[in-house]
Design a protein around this motif. Structure first.
Motif, PDB file in Angstrom:
ATOM      1  N   ASN A  83       0.829  -1.213   0.000  1.00 20.20           N
ATOM      2  CA  ASN A  83       0.000   0.000   0.000  1.00 20.20           C
ATOM      3  C   ASN A  83       0.860   1.259   0.000  1.00 20.20           C
ATOM      4  N   SER A  87       0.862   3.983  -3.048  1.00 24.87           N
ATOM      5  CA  SER A  87       0.460   5.364  -2.748  1.00 24.87           C
ATOM      6  C   SER A  87       1.356   6.379  -3.442  1.00 24.87           C
ATOM      7  N   LEU A 131      -7.125   5.677   0.195  1.00 21.16           N
ATOM      8  CA  LEU A 131      -5.994   5.439  -0.697  1.00 21.16           C
ATOM      9  C   LEU A 131      -6.342   5.755  -2.142  1.00 21.16           C
TER      10      LEU A 131
END
Length: 403
Positions: A83, A87, A131
């Protein structure tokens, strides 16, 4: 030794992969079984400059550690690390790399959801909203979630999917997730919420999304609802569109046939129109062959004239695939399927049954096994017909003699 030689490799990527491979054979060397090795390799994952390469390396790492490492927190750390890497992508990069990124993300999520409590997984699904790559994560979760978790949280998953404006890939993944648990209690509410989104899609995207939803309807509803959706598909079809349409229709019919009887399928008024969309002869032959196989398996009698005629047309098409160059074994297999369809036909009136068998004799004159069965069927029909009906008895005798 080999450990030192690998450690001295200058290039980062080959050195990382070799060290990860050694993790899976750590039981040969107690020294290398040190849990700190996993932590050290985890910390080196950001060393991949390319995000996509790093994701695939993460997948490889997760697969190897699943073999050698008992620490259940490793998949969670890999999830957070991936993640963090994703990002860094811009919105346009996420859109451009969606297909490439989805595959490694799916593998990471599959490792994550194993032995993980459902409330924690739902928390991950909710947290993904913050996100930039939230659609990719939702796509992965829908494909990775087990059936029991889907069944318990259908409303949450539907609501999460509908937050993405008519994203056909998410709608397709949601449909695939909804069929995992089989029959669910709130199926009507699910279809009521999702169907307006499906209606908004253009036909190429709609035909891509509709197969799992037709299977969902086949599981939870009846023939009437299936017919409505197929009729909507037929009305929505764009003229001139033929890209992989035969394969898509084959997929739709295969999904429906898993949940409804073959007799119900053939009695659907839209079946002929749907089957006519299959333009590829090879695909059509495969579909019709599976229908005849289902007829043989179910062994139900067909009495309606329209259904019997449709079944005969299917048998004719399959029978036409046999010629002088066909292997004997293939001829035997096709003949057995056609024989099963003839045995499952009973028009209840002697005249109609005789007319049907006469048409079969003409259509399958090149199949000896079928001709033998037709003579037996005529003898059976003759035994069931009153002797006083001399004209019919004479016709039956003439049929047997000519055949």
């Amino acid at each position: 030794n080999w450990y030192q030689r690998i450690s001295c490799t200058r290039e980062f990527a080959p050195r990382f992969y070799l060290e990860v491979v050694l993790l899976s054979i750590h039981y040969f060397d107690e020294h290398y079984a040190d849990p700190r090795e996993v932590d050290r390799l985890l910390e080196t994952l950001p060393g991949f400059g390319d995000i996509v390469s790093g994701l695939y390396a993460t997948v490889f790492f997760s697969l190897m550690t699943a073999i050698s490492c008992t620490d259940k927190e490793v998949p969670l750390r890999l999830y957070h690390q991936s993640n963090k890497a994703l990002s860094c992508l811009k919105a346009d990069e996420v859109a451009r790399l969606t297909d490439t990124i989805t595959i490694p993300v799916l593998w990471i999520l599959r490792m994550l959801v194993e032995d993980r409590p459902s409330n924690q997984i739902l928390q991950f699904i909710q947290e993904r909203k913050k996100l930039r790559h939230k659609s990719i994560l939702l796509l992965g979760f829908l494909r990775a979630l087990p059936s029991d978790l889907v069944k318990e949280n259908t409303s949450v998953l539907v609501q999460a999917a509908l937050e993405h404006e008519a994203d056909h890939s998410i709608l397709h993944a949601l449909g695939e997730a909804m069929v995992k648990p089989g029959k669910i209690q709130n199926a009507k509410d699910v279809l009521k919420q999702v169907w307006p989104k499906l209606e908004q899609l253009q036909f190429p995207l709609f035909i891509d999304c509709v197969p799992p939803w037709l299977e969902f309807v086949s599981i939870n509803f009846g023939i009437r609802e299936i017919t409505k959706i197929i009729q909507f598909l037929l009305n929505k079809k764009e003229d001139g569109y033929d890209e992989d349409l035969s394969k898509r229709i084959e997929n739709i019919l295969a999904r429906i046939m898993k949940w409804i009887s073959n007799q119900d399928l053939l009695e659907m008024p839209v079946f002929s129109s749907l089957a006519s969309l299959i333009s590829d002869d090879t695909v059509k032959l495969g579909v019709y062959t599976r229908i005849l196989e289902a007829v043989r398996t179910e062994n139900k009698m067909f009495t309606a004239v329209s259904t019997v005629q449709l079944l005969l047309n299917i048998a004719k098409y399959v029978g036409s695939s046999i010629n002088a160059l066909s292997p004997a074994d293939q001829e035997r297999q096709i003949s057995e399927l056609i024989i099963s369809s003839i045995r499952c036909t009973n028009l209840q009136r002697c005249e109609k049954q005789l007319q049907y068998l006469t048409e079969c004799r003409t259509a399958f004159s090149h199949l000896n096994h079928v001709q033998i069965l037709l003579v037996r069927e005529i003898h059976k029909l003759s035994s069931e017909t009153q002797a006083s009906r001399r004209s019919i008895q004479q016709a039956l005798i003439a049929y047997a003699f000519i055949t």
